[in-house]
Design a protein around this motif. Structure first.
Motif: not given
Length: 220
Positions: A47-49, A53-58, A74-78
């Motif tokens: 999230l910080d970065a 894709e990493r968010i989705r994978s988790l 994940s799109e919103f968080a990014a």
């Protein structure tokens, strides 16, 4: 600015909890989700970065509908991270953090809070209580392929959301993602004089209003 209500409603509580404050530079090496707490800490770093894709994978989706939830959240968080990073580049990290009501030690504090959280593991299922004062602030995780991930199915079950409620929340998340992206583009284009102007515009746009903000002077 806090986004807990949005994510709490769509049963992706971890995103709201760790996205309340983010630094602009990583503070630790990547963490692999080989344990339940490792998964949440890995999510905090993603999230910080702003790593979509990493968010989705988790997050573990057991159906196409759940995958749509994963993609939207994940799109919103990014998009949140993208806006904050863009603000920091234009106005400086300190001014941007103050404007957004955050602190530079938010991410380390999140990681430390995960470390100290209560954890219950039962086979391939786990529950982490993120706040003793707020028992509903908990995350359900599942182990899949040797890695721990947030269980969307279990989060929905825990929150008791109906399919209609999920659809409504997803529509809200998608709309707010667009607001964040549009605002990020405006910051890049130099529309705002200060980080405080950006934060004010964000509050107005998220509430459905459009507060007037001073425009940057035209280049000579």
């Amino acid at each position: 600015m806090r986004y807990r209500a949005v994510f709490f409603s769509i049963a992706v509580l971890a995103l709201a909890w760790v996205a309340q404050g983010q630094a602009t530079q990583p503070t630790t090496e990547p963490i692999e989700p080989t344990t339940p707490k490792g998964a949440l800490k890995s999510l905090a770093l993603a999230l910080d970065a702003g790593d979509r894709e990493r968010i989705r994978s988790l997050m573990y989706a057991a159906s196409p509908a759940e995958q749509k939830m994963v993609d939207a959240t994940s799109e919103f968080a990014a998009s949140i991270a993208d806006l904050k990073h863009t603000m920091a580049r234009r106005f400086g990290e300190s001014a941007s953090l103050i404007a957004m009501g955050e602190s530079s030690d938010a991410l380390p504090n999140r990681l430390a809070a995960i470390d100290s959280a209560e954890q219950k593991v039962n086979g391939d299922l786990a529950v982490i209580n993120l706040s003793a004062a707020m028992p509903r602030d908990s995350m359900s995780l599942v182990r899949a392929g040797g890695y721990w991930k947030i269980s969307i199915s279990q989060q929905l079950k825990d929150e008791g959301l109906t399919p209609q409620q999920v659809d409504e929340k997803m529509a809200t998340v998608s709309s707010q993602s667009k607001i964040l992206k549009d605002l990020t583009a405006e910051v890049t284009a130099g529309k705002y004089l200060t980080a405080a102007d950006v934060a004010s515009a964000l509050r107005g746009k998220m509430s459905g209003s459009h507060e007037p903000t001073p425009a940057a002077p035209a280049a000579p």
